[in-house]
Structures are given as C-alpha cells and as structure tokens.
Enzyme design. Structure first.
Site, mmCIF file in Angstrom:
data_model
loop_
_atom_site.group_PDB
_atom_site.id
_atom_site.type_symbol
_atom_site.label_atom_id
_atom_site.label_comp_id
_atom_site.label_asym_id
_atom_site.label_seq_id
_atom_site.Cartn_x
_atom_site.Cartn_y
_atom_site.Cartn_z
ATOM 1 C CG ASP A 176 46.331 -41.036 -8.599
ATOM 2 O OD1 ASP A 176 46.187 -40.068 -7.825
ATOM 3 O OD2 ASP A 176 47.350 -41.746 -8.603
ATOM 4 C CG ASP B 241 49.349 -38.397 -4.853
ATOM 5 O OD1 ASP B 241 50.018 -37.780 -4.022
ATOM 6 O OD2 ASP B 241 49.741 -38.718 -5.976
ATOM 7 C CE1 TYR C 96 54.369 -39.030 -5.179
ATOM 8 C CE2 TYR C 96 52.510 -40.540 -5.191
ATOM 9 C CZ TYR C 96 53.063 -39.310 -5.500
ATOM 10 O OH TYR C 96 52.305 -38.358 -6.138
ATOM 11 C CD GLU D 260 48.481 -36.645 -12.203
ATOM 12 O OE1 GLU D 260 49.430 -37.052 -12.915
ATOM 13 O OE2 GLU D 260 47.805 -37.390 -11.473
#
Ligand SMILES: *[C@@H]1O[C@H](CO)[C@@H](O)[C@H](O)[C@H]1NC(C)=O
Ligand SMILES: *[C@@H]1O[C@H](CO)[C@@H](O)[C@H](O)[C@H]1NC(C)=O
Ligand SMILES: *[C@@H]1O[C@H](CO)[C@@H](O)[C@H](O)[C@H]1NC(C)=O
Ligand SMILES: *[C@@H]1O[C@H](CO)[C@@H](O)[C@H](O)[C@H]1NC(C)=O
Length: 489
Positions: free
Chosen positions: A82, A79, A230, A467
């Site tokens: 990670d 995703d 999520y 990120e």
C-alpha cells in the site's frame, strides 16, 4: 586424435558443463540475493527520487506529505503493498537495516554503500518526523482511504493525513522505536559520515527523553490511523528498553544501561517475539554482547537469550516456533516470513557473540554450539531462496521461479513510463484482476510466504502470502551479508 576419442572428449565436456550448470542452479548465490534484498528498498521509496535511483519504474510521489501540519514529511518508505507511511514499523525496519550494517557491514563489500543509502532514506525522514521538540509524527496517509483504492503511489489522490503524538497524547512505543532507529543508524554511519552520525545520535537522545517522559501508547493517541493496522499489542516498555539498549551501545552512558537493567523484568520473559511489535528477544540478544560473562548483569539477560536459542531446536521441549514439513519456521500471525528472517538474524548474531567467548548452551540433552545455530538460520535462508518442496524462491527476481503476482500497487499497475496518464482510485482494478504477471518487477522483495503445508498461491488476492513488507526484508539484509561471508567456523 581418432574420431571416437574426439567424440568421447566432447561428450565428457558437455556432461561436465551440464554438471556445472546443475550445480550453480542448485546452490544459493547469497551475494546476488544480498544486493537484491537492498535494491527492494528503492521500490518502496516515497518522495523525490534521486538521479541514482536504480528501480527505474518508480517515480516521484507524495511530494506534499506533511503540508496539513506544516511539517515537511516528504520521503520515507511505503510500508508494504500500500501507499501509507506507518512510522512505527518503518522505524523497526530502519533499526534492523542499521543493525545489519553495525554487525555485518564489514562483510558487505560494494553493497555497504547501498545499505547505507537505504538506511539514510529512513533516517532523513525520521529527522523530519522529530524535527520539532514535543511532537513526533506517527504516520502519513489515511490508511482507510488508501486501502479503498488500488493506485500507483505516483497517482495518489487519497487524503495524506498526518498523525502525530505529543506530551498530552503520547506514543512511547513509536518514539522509543524511532530513538532506537536513530541510535543504531548513528553507529552505522560512524566511520563513513561522522557529522551525520552525530546528528542522528543527538536526535536519538532527545527522542528517547520524549518517549520516556511522556508515557502512553500511540494506539489511543493516534486512534484509527494506527490501530487496527499496527496496534502496539504488547505495550511500550519493550520499545523504551530497546531504545535505551541502543543508546547505551552508541554512547556508553551508564544511565541508559541502568534503565535497561532496572526495567527488563517488567517484560514477560516467556515472550520470544521479535518484530515490529515485540522487541523482547532482540533486547536480550543485543545486550548479550556485553552482558555475556559480566557477572553483574548476565543473569538478567543470558538465561532468557539461551532459552530463546534452545526454543528454535526442532526437537526442543520448549519450542517457541514450529517447522513445516519442508523446514520453514512458523509463528502465528500474518506475513510469516517476517518471523523467519528476524529470528534467523538473532540466531546468527547470538552465535557470533557466543563464538567470541567460546560459549555453548545446554539445551536439554543437547549442547548447542554456534555452528548449530547458524545452520538453523542458513536452513531458513535457503528455504526462502528456493530450497523448498516447490522449488520456489520467495524473493522476487531471484532464481528461476518466484512470485510474479505480488500484492503491491506499484508493481501491479503499469508504470508512468508505460502509461503516463493518471490512473484513478479504482481504475487500477483491471490490473489487479489480470492473469498476467505484474508488469513491474519489485526486485528483491520477500513476500509473506507459503502456508504451513509449504503450498503457495501466487495470487494478488492472497495478501497474507503474496504481499511484501519492509520489515520482512530488513533483517534478511544482515542474514545474507553473513551467509555470503561466514566467519564462524
Ligand atoms: C519520472 O518522470 C519524469 C517526467 O515526469 C521523467 O522525465 C523521468 O524519466 C521519470 N523517472 C523515472 C525513474 O521513470
Ligand atoms: C493497543 O490496541 C490493541 C488492539 O486493540 C490492544 O490489544 C493492545 O492492548 C493495545 N496496547 C496498548 C499498549 O494499549
Ligand atoms: C576460545 O578458544 C580458543 C581455542 O581453544 C582459544 O584460543 C581462545 O583464547 C578462546 N577464547 C576465549 C575468549 O576464551
Ligand atoms: C491463501 O493460500 C492458502 C493456501 O496456499 C490458503 O490456505 C488460504 O486460505 C489463502 N487465502 C486467501 C485469502 O485466499
């Protein structure tokens, strides 16, 4: 030639060369950025990598995913920084890659093939996730265990738990978004691989039926595997309508259009969100292609799509976004660049649909034409690629100054080639703490982006800023394809 005039000539030539250099450093190379934005997806690949893999520092990983539920779940995308495969945002990513090709594929040139490969890496995985009727795999990888380690995907030894939804424990947002991804992708492949396109479309129809028939949120069905990571904050009706919109576009079947028209008013018209959670704004823009000028349905969608566009004007009375001093669009929530890329995508698509029917929008005192909308999107892309107060590109590997310490396990830790021995759960920490740039360049990755004051911390500790995620990049593929070959003049 006299010595003096010779010197003058040389001087003029050198000055001209300097000007050319300055100019090329100053102007944005959308073509280069487009290629890199697609290459990024190879860095996020899970599973067995093909010989054509160009991001060479990656290697095979997670080759037994799905074995706990005896469904082959090898493949798909990690995703972000990670190593979890969260299918809900992965499906949105795939939908946006597919929409990018549906809308702008004819402008992509040689990058079209790479864009289709990136879509297929997602859809091959979603065909596995939906292979058996009445079960849709929601996610692979225990996110809590994964986040407790700083490990390369190639070394992963945390539980690769598979989470899924069923008629008894439904997930209409998850299945609705996967249906959208499969339907949109079936259109992306229609001219280049008709049989694959048909497979995707058949599956999209089946998965939408499942999503619609067994209603409920994967929030509760999947539990802590999905939420708080999520959570579906705004409910599943938007994904059902979004899925039906794509199925109508792909099949022309009236039932899907009836579904969209009869349910659109269940959504909050004041929500101008577009991202992995909220699809409202995307639905209005997508269907506007045929609803614009259709007296029977225009009123259901076009006023809201127009309002959305007006809300991007910096001086609008109905602003839904704010702009930093340097000009970057901001909305609340993490990874701000996801808003800048997804909303820029909608601006360009809507501008093109408006242009096709010579439409303008009255926004307060201003009459807005397509070029005005495209220029807002262009200002966002240009900011992201370096035209900002820091002169910093937020695409890794693009431009002379870009984030070098991104929050991404694979990029931070030495590659298998450089360090073949296993690096365990917390053994990657020394790489995380290092002051050196990441050893592996995740070319094309867009990071979360700067703060509202246009400042940026190139720090692995600041994951909000440093990120990357797949759903920041996916809409940007379409934006760059357009800006490289603009068609609205
Ligand atoms: C992956 O690892 C194999 C050996 O395990 C090696 O032969 C291959 O070159 C590696 N691939 C990449 C892309 O590094
Ligand atoms: C999902 O969970 C979040 C966080 O608890 C909550 O805000 C949201 O309302 C839930 N969504 C649905 C559709 O139940
Ligand atoms: C839009 O305007 C152009 C130029 O005025 C005209 O040629 C074209 O037919 C118009 N298209 C539509 C769909 O009205
Ligand atoms: C990330 O950097 C910004 C400033 O650029 C700062 O406001 C924010 O607090 C930082 N976050 C963390 C977790 O360090």
């Amino acid at each position: 030639m006299s010595k003096a005039s010779w010197l003058v000539r040389i001087t003029v030539m050198v000055m001209m060369m300097m000007m050319i250099t300055v100019k090329s450093e100053d102007s944005i190379n959308y073509e280069e950025a487009l290629g890199k934005s697609i290459l990024f997806f190879e860095g996020q690949r899970s599973g067995k990598l093909p010989p054509s893999q160009r991001m060479k520092w990656r290697n095979d990983s997670a080759l037994s995913d799905g074995s706990d539920i005896r469904i082959d779940m090898v493949g798909g995308y990690y995703d972000a920084g990670d190593n979890v495969k969260f299918n809900f945002p992965m499906a949105f990513t795939t939908t946006m890659l597919a929409w990018s090709v549906v809308e702008f594929g004819d402008l992509m040139g040689t990058e079209l093939k790479n864009a289709l490969d990136a879509i297929r890496w997602g859809t091959d995985y979603f065909l596995k996730a939906t292979k058996f009727p009445n079960i849709v795999v929601a996610q692979v990888g225990n996110p809590i265990a994964d986040h407790d380690c700083w490990e390369r995907p190639e070394d992963m030894d945390t539980p690769r738990t598979s989470y899924f939804v069923t008629p008894q424990k439904p997930g209409s947002e998850l299945a609705g978004e996967i249906a959208a991804a499969l339907a949109a992708s079936s259109m992306a492949f229609r001219t280049t691989d008709a049989s694959y396109s048909n497979i995707l479309l058949d599956r999209a129809i089946q998965v939408f039926d499942f999503a619609n028939k067994y209603r409920g949120s994967y929030n509760t069905s999947v539990g802590e595997g999905a939420c708080p990571f999520y959570c579906d904050f705004n409910g599943y009706m938007d994904e059902l309508i979004w899925g039906a919109s794509w199925l109508y576009k792909a099949t022309n079947t009236a039932n899907y259009w009836d579904f969209v028209k009869s349910n659109i008013q269940t959504l909050d018209a004041g929500l101008f969100d577009f991202g992995w959670d909220g699809k409202q704004a995307g639905i209005n823009v997508l269907v506007s292609q045929w609803a614009m000028g259709d007296s029977g349905s225009a009123d259901l969608f076009i006023p809201n799509a127009d309002k959305l566009m007006c809300s991007f004007l910096p001086n609008s009375a109905t602003k839904s976004v704010s702009y930093s001093k340097g000009g970057l669009l901001f909305k609340p929530g993490g990874s701000n660049l996801q808003h800048a890329t997804a909303l820029s995508f909608l601006l360009i698509v809507y501008a093109r649909y408006m242009n096709a029917v010579n439409k303008t929008i009255p926004c307060g005192q201003e009459v807005v034409d397509p070029i005005r909308l495209i220029n807002i999107a262009k200002s966002q892309a240009d900011y992201i690629l370096g035209k900002n107060p820091l002169g910093m590109s937020y695409m890794v590997g693009y431009g002379s100054k870009f984030p070098e310490k991104i929050h991404h396990r694979g990029s931070v830790i030495a590659s298998l080639d450089a360090h073949p021995a296993h690096i365990g759960c917390r053994d990657g920490d020394e790489y995380f703490k290092s002051d050196e740039p990441n050893p592996n360049v995740l070319t094309g990755a867009l990071v979360g982006g700067p703060a509202y004051d246009d400042s940026f911390q190139d720090s692995r500790y600041n994951c909000t800023q440093s990120e990357p995620t797949t759903y920041i990049n996916a809409p940007f593929v379409g934006v760059l394809a357009y800006l490289n070959k603009p068609t609205v003049t």
